[in-house]
Design an enzyme around this catalytic site. Sequence first.
Site, short mmCIF file in Angstrom:
data_model
loop_
_atom_site.label_atom_id
_atom_site.label_comp_id
_atom_site.label_asym_id
_atom_site.label_seq_id
_atom_site.Cartn_x
_atom_site.Cartn_y
_atom_site.Cartn_z
N GLN A 106 35.13 -90.16 -38.58
CA GLN A 106 35.20 -90.25 -39.98
C GLN A 106 36.34 -89.83 -40.66
OE1 GLN A 106 31.00 -88.61 -40.94
NE2 GLN A 106 31.57 -87.93 -39.30
N HIS A 124 36.23 -94.62 -42.11
CA HIS A 124 36.53 -94.38 -42.97
C HIS A 124 37.93 -94.84 -43.28
CE1 HIS A 124 33.00 -91.34 -43.53
NE2 HIS A 124 32.54 -92.61 -43.32
N CYS A 132 48.11 -103.35 -51.09
CA CYS A 132 48.10 -103.66 -52.30
C CYS A 132 47.00 -104.20 -52.93
CB CYS A 132 49.08 -104.78 -52.46
SG CYS A 132 49.58 -105.08 -54.26
N CYS A 156 54.68 -106.82 -55.96
CA CYS A 156 54.62 -107.35 -57.13
C CYS A 156 54.27 -106.23 -58.13
CB CYS A 156 52.97 -108.28 -56.69
SG CYS A 156 51.52 -106.93 -56.47
N GLY A 195 32.32 -81.72 -34.76
CA GLY A 195 32.86 -81.09 -35.96
C GLY A 195 32.51 -81.99 -37.25
P1 OAD Z 1 31.95 -81.70 -43.10
O1 OAD Z 1 33.06 -81.04 -44.05
O2 OAD Z 1 30.71 -82.20 -44.03
O3 OAD Z 1 31.75 -80.83 -41.98
C1 OAD Z 1 32.59 -80.44 -41.16
C2 OAD Z 1 31.80 -79.60 -40.05
O4 OAD Z 1 32.78 -79.24 -38.96
C3 OAD Z 1 30.98 -78.58 -40.36
O5 OAD Z 1 29.69 -78.81 -39.87
C4 OAD Z 1 31.35 -77.38 -39.95
O6 OAD Z 1 30.56 -76.51 -39.30
C5 OAD Z 1 32.16 -78.10 -38.74
N1 OAD Z 1 33.46 -77.09 -38.07
C6 OAD Z 1 34.27 -76.38 -38.78
N2 OAD Z 1 35.28 -75.92 -38.02
C7 OAD Z 1 35.03 -76.43 -36.79
C8 OAD Z 1 35.64 -76.39 -35.65
N3 OAD Z 1 36.82 -75.72 -35.33
N4 OAD Z 1 35.19 -76.86 -34.37
C9 OAD Z 1 33.94 -77.89 -34.68
N5 OAD Z 1 33.33 -77.98 -35.58
C10 OAD Z 1 33.88 -77.44 -36.82
O7 OAD Z 1 32.97 -83.07 -42.69
P2 OAD Z 1 32.57 -84.42 -42.28
O8 OAD Z 1 31.20 -84.26 -41.29
O9 OAD Z 1 33.81 -85.03 -41.55
O10 OAD Z 1 33.64 -89.19 -46.32
O11 OAD Z 1 32.55 -85.12 -43.54
C11 OAD Z 1 31.77 -86.49 -43.26
C12 OAD Z 1 32.23 -87.21 -44.66
O12 OAD Z 1 31.94 -86.79 -45.71
C13 OAD Z 1 33.94 -87.42 -44.57
O13 OAD Z 1 34.23 -88.45 -43.84
C14 OAD Z 1 33.79 -87.90 -46.10
C15 OAD Z 1 32.89 -86.72 -46.54
O14 OAD Z 1 32.22 -87.39 -47.95
C16 OAD Z 1 34.30 -89.84 -47.13
O15 OAD Z 1 35.21 -89.42 -47.64
C17 OAD Z 1 33.76 -91.26 -47.15
#
Ligand code: OAD
Length: 252
Positions: A106, A124, A132, A156, A195
């Site tokens: 993601q 994503h 563009c 453009c 993560g």
């Molecule tokens: P989040 O910020 O929601 O979650 C990050 C996760 O990583 C949490 O559950 C933490 O506990 C965990 N974490 C932190 N440090 C870590 C480490 N060193 N090792 C392992 N885990 C760790 O981020 P995402 O789940 O990636 O979408 O968020 C998903 C999507 O929501 C993103 O791609 C973005 C956002 O809205 C869009 O922008 C479309």
Amino acid sequence: MEVALPEKLVSALRAVRSVGVITGAGISAESGIPTYRGKGGIYDDPEEGDRTIEALSAPTMRADPDRTWRAIGKIASAAGDAQPNAGHLALVEMERRVERFTLLTQNVDGLHRRAGSRNVIDIHGDTFNLLCTACAWRGPLADPRGIERAPRCPKCRAVVRPDVVLFGEMLPVDKLARLQAEFFQNPQDVVISVGTSAMFPYIVQPVLIAAQAGRLTIEINPDETDISGFVHYHLRQPAGVALPAIAAALSH
Ligand code: OAD
């Protein structure tokens, strides 16, 4: 910090021939990139606060692209200064060791690509790839630092945007098709979620489907998420610690 994997997990990993991995912002935390949720996260921005999601949405990109670009510039600047960490590199090593490897990410930070992972579905997108909004021009984002205004197309002069999924936009159908083919139709021997807060159905489903098909499932996250309850192993370790241990347990 060294992690000792449960013995039963190590022996199960020795028999593994195919690996599916799903990553979120947590894998890049050890590279110094903020996660999305939680204190100090991207959605905890001092200027936009919880309006960051609005700034990163398709309607704002159309109505006020400078605002969207200020938010994107911050995300890309953090990523541009960062280097892949032990977790990213362990995934490259895993890909070398098994017959079939798929990485669904993601993250838009491009770090898996820079680390050397090859079969990546960046569902994503990638903030460093620009397109563009009016013509067919595509190019790289050379320097994300201090962006105040939406960059313009060199051909453009229309506004350019990063090739990422903004809020309110559909996921790219070609990447969704790859996700389905690689994770749903033929689940890997092991599926590892790393993560991610696992907020989206297309992130949870590959893990669920693998578990239902009798495959091994692992979550690597210091915290609890919605999938923690149904994976076989929830390793409460940082990605940079647990992933190298898993890569080492896979036979050559
Ligand atoms: P989040 O910020 O929601 O979650 C990050 C996760 O990583 C949490 O559950 C933490 O506990 C965990 N974490 C932190 N440090 C870590 C480490 N060193 N090792 C392992 N885990 C760790 O981020 P995402 O789940 O990636 O979408 O968020 C998903 C999507 O929501 C993103 O791609 C973005 C956002 O809205 C869009 O922008 C479309």
